[in-house]
Each structure stands twice: as structure tokens, then as C-alpha cells.
Design a protein around this motif. Structure first.
Motif, PDB file in Angstrom:
ATOM      1  N   PRO A  54      67.762  46.988  94.997  1.00 14.77           N
ATOM      2  CA  PRO A  54      67.924  47.138  96.336  1.00 14.77           C
ATOM      3  C   PRO A  54      69.070  47.145  97.026  1.00 14.77           C
ATOM      4  O   PRO A  54      70.074  46.505  97.186  1.00 14.77           O
ATOM      5  CB  PRO A  54      67.259  45.910  97.421  1.00 14.77           C
ATOM      6  CG  PRO A  54      66.798  44.945  96.411  1.00 14.77           C
ATOM      7  CD  PRO A  54      67.686  44.626  95.716  1.00 14.77           C
ATOM      8  N   THR A  90      49.618  40.407  88.075  1.00 18.90           N
ATOM      9  CA  THR A  90      50.492  41.316  88.401  1.00 18.90           C
ATOM     10  C   THR A  90      49.975  42.794  87.444  1.00 18.90           C
ATOM     11  O   THR A  90      49.535  43.806  87.982  1.00 18.90           O
ATOM     12  CB  THR A  90      51.331  40.849  89.028  1.00 18.90           C
ATOM     13  OG1 THR A  90      51.409  39.481  89.663  1.00 18.90           O
ATOM     14  CG2 THR A  90      51.929  42.174  90.156  1.00 18.90           C
ATOM     15  N   ARG A 138      57.292  52.826  89.354  1.00 13.38           N
ATOM     16  CA  ARG A 138      55.705  52.394  90.019  1.00 13.38           C
ATOM     17  C   ARG A 138      55.338  50.779  89.429  1.00 13.38           C
ATOM     18  O   ARG A 138      55.386  50.219  91.018  1.00 13.38           O
ATOM     19  CB  ARG A 138      54.640  52.913  89.988  1.00 13.38           C
ATOM     20  CG  ARG A 138      54.002  52.708  90.795  1.00 13.38           C
ATOM     21  CD  ARG A 138      53.968  53.766  92.129  1.00 13.38           C
ATOM     22  NE  ARG A 138      53.496  52.701  93.284  1.00 13.38           N
ATOM     23  CZ  ARG A 138      53.082  52.075  93.667  1.00 13.38           C
ATOM     24  NH1 ARG A 138      54.080  50.462  93.863  1.00 13.38           N
ATOM     25  NH2 ARG A 138      51.474  51.866  94.497  1.00 13.38           N
ATOM     26  N   HIS A 140      57.753  44.202  92.291  1.00 15.75           N
ATOM     27  CA  HIS A 140      58.339  42.805  92.888  1.00 15.75           C
ATOM     28  C   HIS A 140      57.531  42.733  94.352  1.00 15.75           C
ATOM     29  O   HIS A 140      57.682  41.185  95.393  1.00 15.75           O
ATOM     30  CB  HIS A 140      59.805  43.872  93.429  1.00 15.75           C
ATOM     31  CG  HIS A 140      61.020  43.445  94.998  1.00 15.75           C
ATOM     32  ND1 HIS A 140      61.291  43.931  95.117  1.00 15.75           N
ATOM     33  CD2 HIS A 140      60.483  42.094  95.042  1.00 15.75           C
ATOM     34  CE1 HIS A 140      61.780  43.766  96.130  1.00 15.75           C
ATOM     35  NE2 HIS A 140      61.889  42.536  95.696  1.00 15.75           N
ATOM     36  N   HIS A 141      57.037  43.501  94.759  1.00 18.84           N
ATOM     37  CA  HIS A 141      56.012  43.416  96.780  1.00 18.84           C
ATOM     38  C   HIS A 141      54.990  42.650  95.965  1.00 18.84           C
ATOM     39  O   HIS A 141      54.904  41.225  96.927  1.00 18.84           O
ATOM     40  CB  HIS A 141      55.650  44.765  96.813  1.00 18.84           C
ATOM     41  CG  HIS A 141      54.370  45.083  97.765  1.00 18.84           C
ATOM     42  ND1 HIS A 141      55.260  44.784  98.762  1.00 18.84           N
ATOM     43  CD2 HIS A 141      53.303  44.490  97.880  1.00 18.84           C
ATOM     44  CE1 HIS A 141      54.050  44.221 100.081  1.00 18.84           C
ATOM     45  NE2 HIS A 141      52.457  44.840  98.922  1.00 18.84           N
ATOM     46  N   THR A 142      54.415  42.297  94.926  1.00 14.19           N
ATOM     47  CA  THR A 142      53.107  41.567  94.648  1.00 14.19           C
ATOM     48  C   THR A 142      53.698  40.144  94.430  1.00 14.19           C
ATOM     49  O   THR A 142      52.964  39.078  95.050  1.00 14.19           O
ATOM     50  CB  THR A 142      52.242  42.250  93.721  1.00 14.19           C
ATOM     51  OG1 THR A 142      51.848  43.617  93.536  1.00 14.19           O
ATOM     52  CG2 THR A 142      51.072  40.956  92.931  1.00 14.19           C
ATOM     53  N   THR A 143      54.433  40.046  93.812  1.00 13.88           N
ATOM     54  CA  THR A 143      54.978  38.727  93.529  1.00 13.88           C
ATOM     55  C   THR A 143      56.255  37.820  94.780  1.00 13.88           C
ATOM     56  O   THR A 143      56.720  37.139  94.539  1.00 13.88           O
ATOM     57  CB  THR A 143      55.902  38.256  92.141  1.00 13.88           C
ATOM     58  OG1 THR A 143      57.610  39.474  92.457  1.00 13.88           O
ATOM     59  CG2 THR A 143      55.331  38.875  90.923  1.00 13.88           C
ATOM     60  N   HIS A 144      56.316  38.954  95.731  1.00 12.73           N
ATOM     61  CA  HIS A 144      56.982  38.537  97.087  1.00 12.73           C
ATOM     62  C   HIS A 144      59.017  38.660  96.023  1.00 12.73           C
ATOM     63  O   HIS A 144      59.366  37.420  97.079  1.00 12.73           O
ATOM     64  CB  HIS A 144      56.275  37.032  97.305  1.00 12.73           C
ATOM     65  CG  HIS A 144      55.206  37.224  98.238  1.00 12.73           C
ATOM     66  ND1 HIS A 144      54.829  38.036  98.817  1.00 12.73           N
ATOM     67  CD2 HIS A 144      53.887  36.520  97.699  1.00 12.73           C
ATOM     68  CE1 HIS A 144      53.110  38.085  99.006  1.00 12.73           C
ATOM     69  NE2 HIS A 144      53.197  37.380  98.707  1.00 12.73           N
ATOM     70  N   GLY A 145      59.323  38.740  95.328  1.00 13.46           N
ATOM     71  CA  GLY A 145      60.564  38.888  95.234  1.00 13.46           C
ATOM     72  C   GLY A 145      60.443  38.714  94.097  1.00 13.46           C
ATOM     73  O   GLY A 145      61.604  38.206  93.482  1.00 13.46           O
ATOM     74  N   GLU A 166      58.456  48.055  90.913  1.00 12.70           N
ATOM     75  CA  GLU A 166      58.264  48.672  92.762  1.00 12.70           C
ATOM     76  C   GLU A 166      56.679  46.914  92.407  1.00 12.70           C
ATOM     77  O   GLU A 166      56.820  46.410  93.579  1.00 12.70           O
ATOM     78  CB  GLU A 166      57.886  49.742  93.057  1.00 12.70           C
ATOM     79  CG  GLU A 166      57.901  49.755  94.299  1.00 12.70           C
ATOM     80  CD  GLU A 166      57.223  50.710  94.982  1.00 12.70           C
ATOM     81  OE1 GLU A 166      57.678  51.375  96.552  1.00 12.70           O
ATOM     82  OE2 GLU A 166      56.757  51.668  94.306  1.00 12.70           O
ATOM     83  N   PHE A 167      55.714  47.155  91.974  1.00 12.89           N
ATOM     84  CA  PHE A 167      54.325  46.872  92.218  1.00 12.89           C
ATOM     85  C   PHE A 167      54.536  45.780  91.423  1.00 12.89           C
ATOM     86  O   PHE A 167      54.338  44.671  93.018  1.00 12.89           O
ATOM     87  CB  PHE A 167      53.343  47.337  91.527  1.00 12.89           C
ATOM     88  CG  PHE A 167      51.989  46.565  91.792  1.00 12.89           C
ATOM     89  CD1 PHE A 167      51.211  46.752  92.952  1.00 12.89           C
ATOM     90  CD2 PHE A 167      51.626  45.615  90.816  1.00 12.89           C
ATOM     91  CE1 PHE A 167      49.624  45.732  93.147  1.00 12.89           C
ATOM     92  CE2 PHE A 167      50.329  45.461  90.853  1.00 12.89           C
ATOM     93  CZ  PHE A 167      49.974  44.863  92.262  1.00 12.89           C
TER      94      PHE A 167
END
Length: 306
Positions: free
Chosen positions: A34, A245, A266, A272-277, A269-270
């Protein structure tokens, strides 16, 4: 050196005096982390190399010139810009000719490090054979470049979203040696153990350096060396969370019809989003660990070469 390639004075001095230098890729900074965090982490990665006695050489293309070693202003620009191309080896000529800014992948960083005379390179995860490659022919350029570039690459294995056994088989076909650092298991990026073994284990940075020197002595060093450094088990992504995941992510790719070079970003990114960082934290931890080990190996190699 070509006018298209500039080596930072600190890096040039270390190379000229037989000092230890570690090449670092820039794609993770421009495309993998980020904004804001990436600049802080850039200093942390370089700091791990320095802490172990080596000089960091982050590589990128700025204003149509390859820069081997970036100053603070260059890192600021690389980490803040939204117009940084992702450059593999095939893209370098076009980026230079068209005066584009670009971040280097594992493949291009390896090639440029060798061009500059740097023998050790630290990254996160190696690219590899993609799932379904039997029909898509999707194999990372990282592997082909490693087969013809004598650079030792410290990595946390290959990304677990790839075809791990297929990648190991292809590395064998290309005669690229794979060493496990203090392990006989091949790491899976987010995971300490991908479920597959490695043919050789080294226990110290000096042993890893000795492998490189032995290959040089026998003139069998046309290819690079993979030094697989697993993330500590207590820092890996929870294996159950990882597997759930990954399964969901692969289904997402099928639903969205994503193929080719868009698959890896992709999926990451998935994750990162799904594991809450959580996956991003693991990514940073393993890159720092690899940079630290690469610094130690570079120092051992420099000492042995004197």
C-alpha cells in the motif's frame, strides 16, 4: 557501463573494493504494498541488508535509465507514483527507449544485478509455473532468466497460489539448483512448508556462499541458484485460512475469467482483503527475513572471494 545504466556511488564503491552488495527488486514497492507503507518498508528492507554488513542496491528504471541503487528521493518517487510500469526483461528496452519509469520484477532485477556485477539478490517469492499451465503455457519469465543468469536469489519459495511441484520440476529441467536454508522442505511463500522437499540443505550463509564459489570454480554457474528461506512457522499464515482463501480465490479467477499476468496480482489482492491484512503482514515479514539472509550471504561471499 552503458549510459542507460547508472550505479549509485555507494554501490559502485562497494563493488570496486570487493564489498558485499545485495540487489533488491522494486516491484514489491511500486505494486505489492500500500502507498505510504511501501516507503517505510523500503527503508526497513534496505536496513536489514545494512544491518548484516552489506550495501543494498534497489533497482528500478527512472526517466528511461536503469538505476542500480536508489537514493531517498528516488525511493520517494517510486513509492508515491501511480505511473510506474511493471518491467520484466522483455520490457526493459521499450521502457528505456520511451523514457518510462518502471519497477523491476525478479527476472529483470536478476538480469540487471548480473549486468552490474552483483551476485546476490533478495526478493519475496519466486515466480513459477501457473496452475493449468499445461493448456495456458503460463510460466513465469523468472525461471527462464534464472536458467541463464548466475545470481543467487534468496526467496521464500514460490507463491503458494502457483503450481509448486510443476515449478520445482521445471527448475530441475533448467538445471537451477534449489537449496533449502536450514530446512529440507520447500517453503510456500505464506507457508513455511509447501508440502514438497528440496534436494539440498545449507545450514549457514557461508555454506550457501561456498555453493556459489564451487559452481564458479567448475564453470557450471551459467544458471542462478535458488536459496529457499522459509518464514518462521510462528509467523506464517494460518494454514487452514490459507487453504480456504486459496480455494475461494481460484474460484474467483474462474468466475471473473482472469488469466495470464493478471492472475498473481488479483489473487494477492484477494488474499489481502480476505485475510484482513494478515497475508500482507506475512509478506513483509518474509521479505525482511530474506533481505537479512541475503546480506549475510553476500558478506560471506565477499570474504571468501578475497
Amino acid at each position: 557501463m552503458s549510459s542507460l545504466l547508472q550505479i549509485h556511488p555507494e554501490v559502485a564503491d562497494a563493488l570496486a573494493t570487493g564489498g558485499a552488495v545485495v540487489a533488491l527488486e522494486s516491484t514489491i514497492l511500486a505494486h505489492g504494498l500500500p502507498r505510504g507503507d511501501n516507503r517505510v518498508i523500503a527503508d526497513r528492507i534496505e536496513g536489514e541488508v545494512r544491518r548484516n554488513g552489506a550495501v543494498p542496491a534497489t533497482i528500478a528504471v527512472l526517466d528511461g535509465v536503469v538505476k542500480v541503487g536508489l537514493g531517498p528521493a528516488d525511493l520517494d518517487r517510486l513509492c508515491a507514483s501511480d505511473d510506474i510500469a511493471k518491467l520484466s526483461v522483455r520490457d526493459l528496452g521499450a521502457a528505456l527507449a520511451l523514457h518510462r519509469d518502471g519497477a523491476t520484477t525478479v527476472a529483470s532485477t536478476s538480469a540487471l544485478a548480473h549486468r552490474a556485477g552483483i551476485s546476490v539478490f533478495a526478493t519475496g517469492g519466486l515466480g513459477g509455473v501457473h496452475r493449468g499451465a499445461a493448456s495456458s503455457f503460463d510460466v513465469s519469465a523468472d525461471l527462464g532468466v534464472l536458467a541463464r543468469t548466475p545470481v543467487l536469489v534468496v526467496c521464500a519459495g514460490v507463491k503458494s497460489i502457483l503450481d509448486v511441484p510443476g515449478t520445482l520440476e521445471y527448475l530441475e529441467t533448467l538445471s537451477v539448483p534449489v537449496l533449502g536454508y536450514r530446512t529440507d522442505r520447500f517453503p510456500g511463500f505464506y507457508l513455511s512448508d509447501s508440502g514438497y522437499g528440496v534436494p539440498w540443505t545449507v545450514r549457514t550463509p557461508a555454506e550457501a556462499a561456498a555453493v556459489v564459489l564451487a559452481r564458479r570454480e567448475l564453470a557450471t554457474d551459467q544458471a542462478g541458484v535458488v536459496l529457499a528461506n522459509p518464514i518462521a512457522p510462528d509467523k506464517q499464515l494460518d494454514p487452514d485460512l490459507h487453504d480456504r482463501t486459496l480455494e475461494s480465490g481460484l474460484e474467483l479467477l474462474r468466475t471473473e475469467g482472469i488469466t495470464g499476468k493478471d492472475v498473481t496480482p488479483r489473487l494477492l489482492e484477494f488474499f489481502h482483503h480476505t485475510t484482513h491484512g494478515a497475508s500482507l503482514t506475512v509478506n513483509v515479514d518474509l521479505v525482511l527475513s530474506n533481505a537479512s539472509l541475503a546480506g549475510e550471504v553476500a558478506v560471506a561471499l565477499a570474504r571468501a572471494g578475497r
